[in-house]
Design a protein around this motif. Structure first.
Motif, PDB file in Angstrom:
ATOM      1  N   LEU A  39     -15.668  18.363 -24.803  1.00 12.45           N
ATOM      2  CA  LEU A  39     -14.345  18.698 -25.335  1.00 12.45           C
ATOM      3  C   LEU A  39     -14.387  18.908 -26.839  1.00 12.45           C
ATOM      4  CD1 LEU A  39     -11.960  16.396 -23.294  1.00 12.45           C
ATOM      5  CD2 LEU A  39     -12.272  18.855 -23.097  1.00 12.45           C
ATOM      6  N   LEU A  54     -17.518  22.502 -27.070  1.00 12.41           N
ATOM      7  CA  LEU A  54     -17.248  23.804 -26.446  1.00 12.41           C
ATOM      8  C   LEU A  54     -16.047  24.532 -27.058  1.00 12.41           C
ATOM      9  CD1 LEU A  54     -18.219  23.031 -22.760  1.00 12.41           C
ATOM     10  CD2 LEU A  54     -19.471  24.367 -24.429  1.00 12.41           C
ATOM     11  N   PRO A  55     -14.925  23.825 -27.311  1.00 15.25           N
ATOM     12  CA  PRO A  55     -13.836  24.547 -27.986  1.00 15.25           C
ATOM     13  C   PRO A  55     -14.252  25.036 -29.377  1.00 15.25           C
ATOM     14  CG  PRO A  55     -12.996  22.572 -26.964  1.00 15.25           C
ATOM     15  CD  PRO A  55     -14.494  22.494 -26.874  1.00 15.25           C
ATOM     16  N   ALA A  99     -16.156  28.018 -28.766  1.00 18.35           N
ATOM     17  CA  ALA A  99     -15.267  29.074 -28.254  1.00 18.35           C
ATOM     18  C   ALA A  99     -14.546  29.775 -29.399  1.00 18.35           C
ATOM     19  CB  ALA A  99     -14.256  28.475 -27.281  1.00 18.35           C
ATOM     20  N   ILE A 110     -16.857  32.229 -30.807  1.00 18.48           N
ATOM     21  CA  ILE A 110     -17.176  33.353 -29.916  1.00 18.48           C
ATOM     22  C   ILE A 110     -15.984  34.303 -29.796  1.00 18.48           C
ATOM     23  CG2 ILE A 110     -17.781  33.962 -27.535  1.00 18.48           C
ATOM     24  CD1 ILE A 110     -19.264  31.243 -27.406  1.00 18.48           C
ATOM     25  N   ALA A 111     -14.783  33.730 -29.837  1.00 19.44           N
ATOM     26  CA  ALA A 111     -13.588  34.574 -29.685  1.00 19.44           C
ATOM     27  C   ALA A 111     -13.528  35.605 -30.808  1.00 19.44           C
ATOM     28  CB  ALA A 111     -12.338  33.708 -29.695  1.00 19.44           C
ATOM     29  N   TRP A 146     -18.991  27.743 -15.152  1.00 22.83           N
ATOM     30  CA  TRP A 146     -19.416  27.284 -16.480  1.00 22.83           C
ATOM     31  C   TRP A 146     -19.246  25.775 -16.614  1.00 22.83           C
ATOM     32  CZ3 TRP A 146     -16.652  31.646 -19.762  1.00 22.83           C
ATOM     33  CH2 TRP A 146     -17.473  32.775 -19.778  1.00 22.83           C
ATOM     34  N   THR A 147     -18.120  25.276 -16.104  1.00 24.87           N
ATOM     35  CA  THR A 147     -17.888  23.830 -16.209  1.00 24.87           C
ATOM     36  C   THR A 147     -18.973  23.073 -15.444  1.00 24.87           C
ATOM     37  OG1 THR A 147     -15.526  24.339 -16.219  1.00 24.87           O
ATOM     38  CG2 THR A 147     -16.133  22.037 -16.028  1.00 24.87           C
ATOM     39  N   LEU A 160     -12.070  17.948 -17.227  1.00 25.69           N
ATOM     40  CA  LEU A 160     -12.860  18.859 -18.056  1.00 25.69           C
ATOM     41  C   LEU A 160     -12.551  20.296 -17.703  1.00 25.69           C
ATOM     42  CD1 LEU A 160     -16.543  17.696 -18.417  1.00 25.69           C
ATOM     43  CD2 LEU A 160     -14.967  18.359 -20.198  1.00 25.69           C
ATOM     44  N   PHE A 161     -12.488  20.562 -16.397  1.00 20.55           N
ATOM     45  CA  PHE A 161     -12.247  21.936 -15.953  1.00 20.55           C
ATOM     46  C   PHE A 161     -10.932  22.460 -16.510  1.00 20.55           C
ATOM     47  CE2 PHE A 161     -10.221  24.683 -12.730  1.00 20.55           C
ATOM     48  CZ  PHE A 161     -11.049  25.784 -12.867  1.00 20.55           C
ATOM     49  N   LEU A 217      -8.997  21.189 -18.958  1.00 13.33           N
ATOM     50  CA  LEU A 217      -8.918  21.188 -20.425  1.00 13.33           C
ATOM     51  C   LEU A 217      -9.746  22.319 -21.017  1.00 13.33           C
ATOM     52  CD1 LEU A 217      -9.010  17.370 -21.206  1.00 13.33           C
ATOM     53  CD2 LEU A 217      -7.117  18.945 -21.567  1.00 13.33           C
ATOM     54  N   LEU A 218     -10.981  22.464 -20.502  1.00 15.63           N
ATOM     55  CA  LEU A 218     -11.852  23.501 -21.067  1.00 15.63           C
ATOM     56  C   LEU A 218     -11.337  24.899 -20.736  1.00 15.63           C
ATOM     57  CD1 LEU A 218     -15.443  22.095 -20.546  1.00 15.63           C
ATOM     58  CD2 LEU A 218     -14.166  22.311 -22.656  1.00 15.63           C
ATOM     59  N   MET A 227      -8.931  25.256 -23.414  1.00 21.67           N
ATOM     60  CA  MET A 227      -9.408  25.157 -24.798  1.00 21.67           C
ATOM     61  C   MET A 227     -10.638  26.009 -25.096  1.00 21.67           C
ATOM     62  SD  MET A 227      -8.995  21.066 -24.957  1.00 21.67           S
ATOM     63  CE  MET A 227      -9.876  20.768 -26.475  1.00 21.67           C
ATOM     64  N   ALA A 228     -11.445  26.314 -24.076  1.00 14.36           N
ATOM     65  CA  ALA A 228     -12.704  26.995 -24.398  1.00 14.36           C
ATOM     66  C   ALA A 228     -12.939  28.251 -23.563  1.00 14.36           C
ATOM     67  CB  ALA A 228     -13.878  26.032 -24.200  1.00 14.36           C
ATOM     68  N   TRP A 229     -12.854  28.093 -22.253  1.00 12.97           N
ATOM     69  CA  TRP A 229     -13.289  29.223 -21.416  1.00 12.97           C
ATOM     70  C   TRP A 229     -12.433  30.456 -21.625  1.00 12.97           C
ATOM     71  CZ3 TRP A 229     -17.469  27.168 -21.298  1.00 12.97           C
ATOM     72  CH2 TRP A 229     -17.813  25.985 -20.634  1.00 12.97           C
ATOM     73  N   ALA A 260     -10.906  31.405 -24.345  1.00 13.63           N
ATOM     74  CA  ALA A 260     -11.283  32.050 -25.607  1.00 13.63           C
ATOM     75  C   ALA A 260     -12.633  32.745 -25.475  1.00 13.63           C
ATOM     76  CB  ALA A 260     -11.325  31.007 -26.720  1.00 13.63           C
ATOM     77  N   ILE A 261     -13.572  32.087 -24.782  1.00 16.54           N
ATOM     78  CA  ILE A 261     -14.902  32.685 -24.643  1.00 16.54           C
ATOM     79  C   ILE A 261     -14.819  33.954 -23.799  1.00 16.54           C
ATOM     80  CG2 ILE A 261     -17.194  32.354 -23.635  1.00 16.54           C
ATOM     81  CD1 ILE A 261     -17.066  29.454 -24.470  1.00 16.54           C
TER      82      ILE A 261
END
Lengths: 386, 203
Positions: free
Chosen positions: A51, A54-55, A58, A61-62, A110-111, B56-57, B59-60, B63-65, B67-68
């Motif tokens: 947490l 990765l953000p 991200a 990468i964005a 990915w997770t 995690l799934f 939240l990510l 927060m992350a996936w 954006a990626i």
């Protein structure tokens, strides 16, 4: 710290090579069930790391907002590493199998990959040994320290008269020298924190505590890999039903055969649906366990040799032992990546097996046009099994 | 070989340290394989793994996936459009070059046609002029010839007349007699015809 020469034989002195793979409880309920174990703690750490990292990656990468071509450039070592793995999974694993559904399942894939990878890698850090070395004496040997944390009203302050180096006796009130002052006849060896038991020793019939260090590989725990495989199979079946409909899903299980044969096919496919997560569970668990057992065994030779043939022999044996352990450690690093990849890759393949493929109008054609699916799901098992 | 020696030498301190420190900690071990899947820890670990993975799934994903994926898609779109526009530009350039070359070839063809035409025209004009000149020249030549002939004839006639006159006068003198006018003109004509025949023969 140097052990007494022991003549009782090497094997009895050998460390338990599975020591690093046990999930030792940290905090347990009074009924013995743990609420925090080493592996749960490691998963919490992994969750925290993911947490955090990765953000962060991200954001790099964005696409940026400056309106120049620099917007499209990823900067930084970590974002690059994350991006390479993400792109690899997207373009080379998911897209060939899932086609237009790729982006729908990617967050899950990915997770899975990063969760397993982070757990595998963190498991390679010898946290358990470090904490064990640092705090073994403090927690298992010092009673005053423990006593401060337990309720004064706890009645079971007692101990057996174990010598300190036996390191099994960790008492709520006092151990070691303090043992001699404590009232005899109390049999509890457990450390308490409120109603909870700390570092419960599950090898003992009675409630007892023993500190084994904090750390370990969560993915080397069959319960964790089972949980991951259960999640995977739920997603696989759920996505299949969502894509094909329940009727379509059942029809898919028949592989296009007619009535009498279709019953057999459904039965076989259902066995397959159980075998898939079972294979995922065991593969990851066995790979992570095996590596640690090898490391433990190799490093265990050091103490065996020391105790068996003395300091000179100990050092002589230790050199090749440590050299091999280093090599195995590096191999473990590779295995950490490979197993995370294999788990995520196979999950992707299984998901794709139960997806409706646009270019295949007829169900029967599906297997003709994509014979590689069956091969793909087998090949990596063969080539990456370590 | 040097690397191997380095590895061995490098692992020496670790060997000593692990023997000194690790040996007591590893002591008293006896395998407890049942700990690998004891319900007291396995069930909590399983539940925790499911909860943490799910957390995690979600939240990510937020927060992350997202954006990626967005970044990757943007990049993909950008690269695709850039390639497409480059390909379009190249196609346009090729087309323009083709057109230009066609135009050039056409212009060249036209130019050479025009040159040939001009050359042919010039040739024709020259030929016409030449033939016209030749014709004129021939006409002038003929005319001049005719004039010369006429002048020659007139001069000869004059000469004959004068000669006849002279001859007559000379003859009259010689003969000392007067010739009558009729005789005179007869003599003249005779002389003229003689001279004329002489002149014709003598030419």
């Amino acid at each position: 710290m140097i052990p007494e020469p022991v003549t009782a034989g090497l094997l009895t002195l050998a460390a338990d090579p599975l020591h690093h793979n046990y999930d030792y409880p940290i905090i347990s309920l009074p009924n013995g069930y743990a609420i925090l174990t080493n592996h749960i703690l490691m998963m919490l750490v992994v969750t925290g790391l993911m947490l955090w990292l990765l953000p962060k990656a991200a954001r790099a990468i964005a696409t940026g907002k400056t309106g120049t071509s620099h917007d499209y450039v990823t900067k930084g070592v970590l974002p690059h590493m994350i991006e390479v793995l993400c792109v690899f999974f997207r373009e080379d694993v998911a897209r060939p199998a899932l086609g237009k559904n790729t982006d729908k399942f990617l967050p899950f894939i990915w997770t899975v990959f990063f969760f397993i990878l982070f757990n595998n890698l963190l498991g390679l850090v010898p946290l358990q040994d470090a904490t064990s070395l640092l705090f073994d004496g403090v927690i298992n040997g010092s009673h005053e320290a423990a006593a401060e944390h337990v309720e004064a009203a706890a009645p079971g302050e007692s101990h057996d008269a174990a010598p300190a180096h036996e390191s099994l006796a960790s008492h709520e009130g006092e151990t070691g020298e303090a043992t001699d002052h404590a009232a005899a006849g109390h049999e509890s060896h457990a450390m308490h924190f409120g109603p909870f038991i700390l570092f419960q020793d599950l090898t003992k019939e009675e409630t007892a505590s023993h500190f084994h260090g904090v750390g370990g590989t969560a993915t080397g725990n069959i319960a964790v890999t089972t949980a991951l495989a259960l999640i995977a199979i739920c997603i696989i079946i759920g996505a299949g039903i969502q894509s094909l409909g329940f009727g379509g899903f059942v029809e898919h299980l028949t592989l296009g055969t007619k009535f009498p044969l279709s019953m057999l096919m459904i039965l076989l496919e259902c066995i397959g649906l159980i075998a898939k997560p079972f294979a995922l569970t065991v593969r990851l668990f066995a790979n992570m366990t095996a590596g640690h057992v090898m490391l433990s065994a190799l490093l265990g030779f050091c103490s065996m040799a020391w105790n068996g043939v003395g300091p000179f022999g100990g050092v002589l044996i230790s050199v090749p032992s440590i050299a091999f352990a280093t090599a195995v450690g590096l191999l473990e690093l590779l295995v950490a990546f490979i197993q995370a990849f294999v788990f995520a890759f196979l999950t992707t393949m299984f998901i794709s097996m139960f997806q409706h493929h646009d270019h295949e109008a007829e169900h029967g054609h599906e297997h003709k046009e994509t014979p590689d699916f069956a091969e793909l799901s087998v090949t990596p098992e063969l080539s990456f099994e370590t | 070989m040097t690397k191997l020696i380095n590895i061995i030498l490098g692992s020496l301190p670790f060997a000593v340290a692990s023997v000194a420190l690790g040996a007591p900690a590893e002591e008293g071990g006896e395998a407890h394989a049942e700990l690998l899947a004891k319900p007291e820890t396995a069930i909590p670990a399983m539940v925790a793994a499911i909860i943490m993975f799910a957390a995690l799934f979600f939240l990510l994903k937020k927060m992350a996936w997202g954006a990626i994926l967005g970044g990757l898609n943007d990049r993909e779109t950008k690269i695709r459009t850039e390639i497409e526009s480059a390909e379009n530009a190249r196609a346009q350039a090729t087309k323009a070059l083709d057109d230009y070359q066609k135009e050039l070839a056409k212009a060249r063809g036209e130019a050479s046609g025009m040159i040939q035409q001009a050359r042919a025209d010039a040739q024709r004009v020259a030929d016409e002029l030449r033939s016209k000149n030749e014709a004129e020249l021939a006409t002038m030549k003929n005319k001049a010839k005719e004039e010369i002939e006429a002048a020659k004839r007139a001069a000869l006639n004059d000469l004959y007349a004068e000669t006849a006159m002279l001859a007559t006068q000379v003859a009259g003198r010689i003969l000392h007699r007067e010739i009558k006018a009729a005789d005179h003109s007869r003599l003249v004509e005779e002389s003229l015809s003689q001279i004329g025949s002489l002149g014709k023969n003598g030419e």
